[in-house]
Motif scaffolding. Structure first.
Motif, PDB file in Angstrom:
ATOM      1  N   LYS A 258      -4.096   7.231  -1.683  1.00  0.00           N
ATOM      2  CA  LYS A 258      -3.829   5.900  -1.147  1.00  0.00           C
ATOM      3  C   LYS A 258      -4.211   4.832  -2.166  1.00  0.00           C
ATOM      4  N   HIS A 259      -3.268   3.930  -2.431  1.00  0.00           N
ATOM      5  CA  HIS A 259      -3.498   2.884  -3.426  1.00  0.00           C
ATOM      6  C   HIS A 259      -2.733   1.617  -3.050  1.00  0.00           C
ATOM      7  N   ARG A 260      -3.246   0.500  -3.532  1.00  0.00           N
ATOM      8  CA  ARG A 260      -2.562  -0.775  -3.355  1.00  0.00           C
ATOM      9  C   ARG A 260      -2.151  -1.303  -4.716  1.00  0.00           C
ATOM     10  N   ILE A 261      -0.870  -1.700  -4.807  1.00  0.00           N
ATOM     11  CA  ILE A 261      -0.354  -2.345  -6.018  1.00  0.00           C
ATOM     12  C   ILE A 261      -0.267  -3.843  -5.746  1.00  0.00           C
TER      13      ILE A 261
ATOM     14  N   VAL B 172      -4.028  -2.298  -9.735  1.00  0.00           N
ATOM     15  CA  VAL B 172      -3.975  -1.144  -8.842  1.00  0.00           C
ATOM     16  C   VAL B 172      -5.360  -0.986  -8.245  1.00  0.00           C
ATOM     17  N   ASP B 173      -5.445  -1.094  -6.920  1.00  0.00           N
ATOM     18  CA  ASP B 173      -6.727  -1.054  -6.211  1.00  0.00           C
ATOM     19  C   ASP B 173      -7.694  -2.117  -6.727  1.00  0.00           C
TER      20      ASP B 173
ATOM     21  N   ASP C  97       0.840  -1.199   0.000  1.00  0.00           N
ATOM     22  CA  ASP C  97       0.000   0.000   0.000  1.00  0.00           C
ATOM     23  C   ASP C  97       0.876   1.250   0.000  1.00  0.00           C
TER      24      ASP C  97
ATOM     25  N   VAL D 104       0.555   5.315 -11.022  1.00  0.00           N
ATOM     26  CA  VAL D 104      -0.239   5.200  -9.798  1.00  0.00           C
ATOM     27  C   VAL D 104      -0.705   6.614  -9.446  1.00  0.00           C
TER      28      VAL D 104
ATOM     29  N   ASP E  51       0.739   5.802  -0.177  1.00  0.00           N
ATOM     30  CA  ASP E  51       0.000   7.062  -0.071  1.00  0.00           C
ATOM     31  C   ASP E  51       0.842   8.119  -0.761  1.00  0.00           C
TER      32      ASP E  51
END
Length: 733
Positions: A115-118, A97-98, A76, A111, A78
């Motif tokens: 806030k994101h999750r790869i 991604v997300d 994660d 990205v 930010d």
């Protein structure tokens, strides 16, 4: 020359060994990452299956595991602003991604801010799935989480599950920081070296490289058509014994013009006997020395020149056997044996402090679940594996290694607990090799006291590691198991009349046989009270009627026990006699076994073969550990040398000086009969010593203790000089 070339190589070449263990990387430093242990297992398979015996493939005796072929990576982030990311992977992959899949296999993607999750999922059957991710702030490192099964599902509406039983671990990494340097490309480096002497005859030559070495033979000016055979020897006798030498290479030559040819596989040798057909000609021979460029941080010099030579040969022996992993010996097995590796870890902490090689070796030895046998099929080698993790934490302070290893420790300990007999003891079952040591007539029957001692120490290790990962219930359980077993050991094996632990119990009855093994381990494990310690020293360790130990493997522990009892003067004489005895016979590296009673070529025989013995065996390098820990007297008191002890003991020497490496720098010690100098780079040290007169020190506050002992605290970065008068043993001849 080697050091200079190593520095250049570090700047120019991929996959070096010198950087500290992953976990302390610079901010935003991208590196290749993988599932922890998988690269180590894959690399171990590559290395251990290179062994040959007289040209035949000779694989390991135990089950070989493989890497997981499909791995999910995620982290994660930010972001203060949108960021373009570079991605490389070993294998087929996709990117989310997300939770939204990006089309294709992008080498670059963006990205957005916030806030994101790869998530990156990689498949590779042949090599270890690995990724390299680099952006302005995004970087792949060991803070990424990985799993080999995501345990998620999608319902009929297309909604993904809200919860998952997935176990995520921190990614494994090493020092593959170049995006072009994928882990599968790793190789040890080589350096050209010339022969020391060549004895040429028609259609043959015997080449001497001057000392034990390892690498590829390079043939210069090779021409003609016919057969050429290389017979390798750690001794001249072995190279000349074309029917019984352990290793050889056969080459078919079809070369109309002169050319160079390098052997396909690296080998151990000092001598090479090259024989070729009449239709073949050869101008000269050299070699490519293959080695791991570990930096020798530990140092030792003293007033005894023979001991200085022993240190030099021991460090060279260790260097040769420090490769992709800590291996047993360079000629014969070239495998990862847990008992050999355990000693290498300890020697490494006083010579290199190369923690990546320790962790790689631990991962490779452990392999994967389910467990079907002891490590290397040897009961005691399983226990050494546990002990190696405890020592790794004690010397390095690396909790991350313990956290990654703990599930594997649990399942291996469950295996051991399930194999206890009705009395709660470990006893050899079908498929178990109870090794202990190479010793003629040594009984392995019944419940051997030595095995119970190692088992007890392993349970104590489990308790320590359980606390580190906050498994309080596990810690309490393991501690109780260890305490109960320890009480049972002394109730079963301690013989008041023998003043020692007896060797075994067979059919419920303790034997009367006393051996050195359990007794010497009980000393440095701290299992004996003072009266028992003195009894064991007198009636076992210094008793010539108790069978002697002839392998450097167990001499390591025997001499450590004596050092722990303050017998450095005695041990110094033993080192000079035993290791000095090998040097007197021409050894340029230390052997697998040495019996002074043998003569001539008898020294090379083992396993029923005239040249079966390894003349370069890792466990032969134990003086490194003994001199660093018990003469310079340096050891950690708390994990990672946060606090440490320096307790120099000249043991009959007139002076000594040396360096002991630690995670945050070196500790230097210099000591003679009248002065001690100490400096530590980090941590809080305690200098402890004895003096006939009241000592003095500038800048240090000396505290008097009973029995002529004194202590002084060592702050980091300052050198302390103490003037004193040593309680000196007689000089060693």
């Amino acid at each position: 020359m080697i050091i200079k070339k190593m520095r250049c190589w570090l700047l120019l070449t991929l996959g070096c060994l010198l950087l500290p263990m992953a976990g302390a990387m610079a901010q935003n430093q991208a590196t290749w990452v993988w599932y922890p242990g998988d690269f180590e297992i894959w690399l171990g398979n590559q290395m251990q299956n290179r062994r040959t015996e007289r040209g035949s493939f000779f694989p390991p005796f135990w089950r070989m595991d493989s890497h997981y072929v499909l791995i999910d990576f995620h982290k994660d982030f930010d972001l203060a602003k949108a960021e373009e990311v570079e991605l490389r992977a070993e294998g087929q992959y996709n990117v989310k991604v997300d939770g939204k899949l990006i089309s294709g296999s992008p080498q670059r993607f963006t990205v957005p801010t916030g806030k994101h999750r790869i998530n990156i999922k990689v498949y590779n059957q042949e090599r270890v799935p690995a990724i390299y991710v680099r952006g302005a702030t995004i970087a792949s490192d060991n803070t990424w989480l990985v799993t080999y099964e995501d345990k998620e599902w999608i319902d009929a509406s297309g909604k993904a599950s809200d919860q998952s039983g997935t176990t995520w671990l921190q990614a494994g990494s090493w020092n593959f920081d170049d995006p072009r340097g994928a882990p599968s490309r790793f190789r040890l480096i080589t350096e050209p070296q010339r022969a020391a002497n060549v004895a040429a005859q028609p259609r043959s030559m015997v080449v001497d490289f001057g000392r034990e070495t390892f690498g590829y033979v390079k043939l210069h000016g090779l021409q003609g058509k016919g057969n050429l055979t290389l017979y390798y020897g750690e001794s001249r006798e072995e190279a000349l014994a074309t029917e019984t030498c352990e290793t050889l290479d056969r080459i078919v030559v079809d070369q109309p013009q002169k050319a160079e040819r390098t052997t396909d596989m690296s080998k151990a040798f000092r001598y090479v006997n090259i024989q070729y057909d009449q239709g073949v000609s050869l101008d000269s021979v050299s070699m490519l020395y293959e080695f791991a460029p570990v930096l020798e941080r530990g140092k030792f010099r003293c007033s005894d020149q023979q001991l200085n030579k022993i240190w030099d040969v021991a460090s060279y022996t260790m260097h040769l056997n420090t490769r992709e992993f800590f291996i047993d010996g360079i000629k014969r097995d070239r495998w990862i044996w847990s008992g050999d590796a355990y000693q290498s870890y300890l020697m490494n902490y006083y010579l290199y402090f190369d923690t990546p090689t320790v962790s790689r070796t631990l991962f490779a030895l452990r392999g994967k679940d389910p467990i079907t046998s002891h490590i290397n099929t040897i009961m005691d080698y399983t226990f050494y594996w546990f002990m190696g993790i405890y020592d790794a934490y004690q010397y390095t302070g690396d909790k991350a290694l313990v956290q990654q290893m703990y599930p594997r420790m649990q399942s291996l300990m469950d295996y051991c607990l399930a194999r206890r007999n009705k009395d709660g003891m470990m006893e050899g079952l079908a498929g178990d090799w109870v090794f202990i040591d190479w010793a003629d007539g040594l009984s392995k029957k019944g419940e051997v006291s030595f095995e119970q001692l190692l088992f007890c120490r392993s349970l104590e290790t489990m308790a320590v590691c359980a606390n580190l990962v906050n498994d309080k219930a596990g810690a309490a359980n393991y501690q109780k198991l260890a305490a109960d077993l320890k009480a049972k050991i002394f109730a079963t094996y301690w013989d008041e009349n023998k003043h020692a632990l007896v060797h075994s119990r067979v059919d419920g009855k303790p034997t009367t046989n006393v051996t050195r093994y359990a007794n010497m381990f009980s000393i440095f494990f701290g299992y004996l009270n003072e009266a028992q310690r003195q009894d064991v020293k007198k009636y076992v360790l210094l008793n010539p009627e108790v069978p002697k130990i002839t392998t450097p493997y167990m001499r390591f522990y025997e001499l450590e026990a004596l050092c722990a009892m303050g017998e450095q003067s005695y041990v110094l004489k033993e080192m000079k006699s035993y290791w000095g005895g090998m040097i007197d016979l021409g050894a340029t590296s230390f052997w697998e076994e040495y019996d002074p009673a043998k003569k001539g070529a008898e020294h090379y025989a083992m396993y029923g073969r005239p040249f079966g013995k390894s003349l370069c065996h890792a466990w032969g390098a134990s003086p490194i550990y003994l001199l660093g820990k018990y003469y310079l007297g340096v050891k950690p008191l708390t994990a990672g040398y946060d606090t440490y002890l320096v307790e120099p003991n000249l043991g009959g020497l007139q002076f000594m000086e040396g360096t002991v490496p630690t995670p945050q720098g070196d500790i230097t010690v210099s000591c003679n009969l009248k002065q001690i100098k100490v400096k530590g780079a980090a941590g809080t040290g305690t200098l402890r010593f004895q003096s006939k007169v009241k000592p003095t020190s500038k800048g240090g506050k000396i505290k008097a203790l009973p029995n002529g002992q004194y202590e002084m605290q060592i702050a980091p970065g300052s050198e302390y000089v103490v003037t004193y008068q040593a309680l000196q043993s007689p000089a060693v001849k």
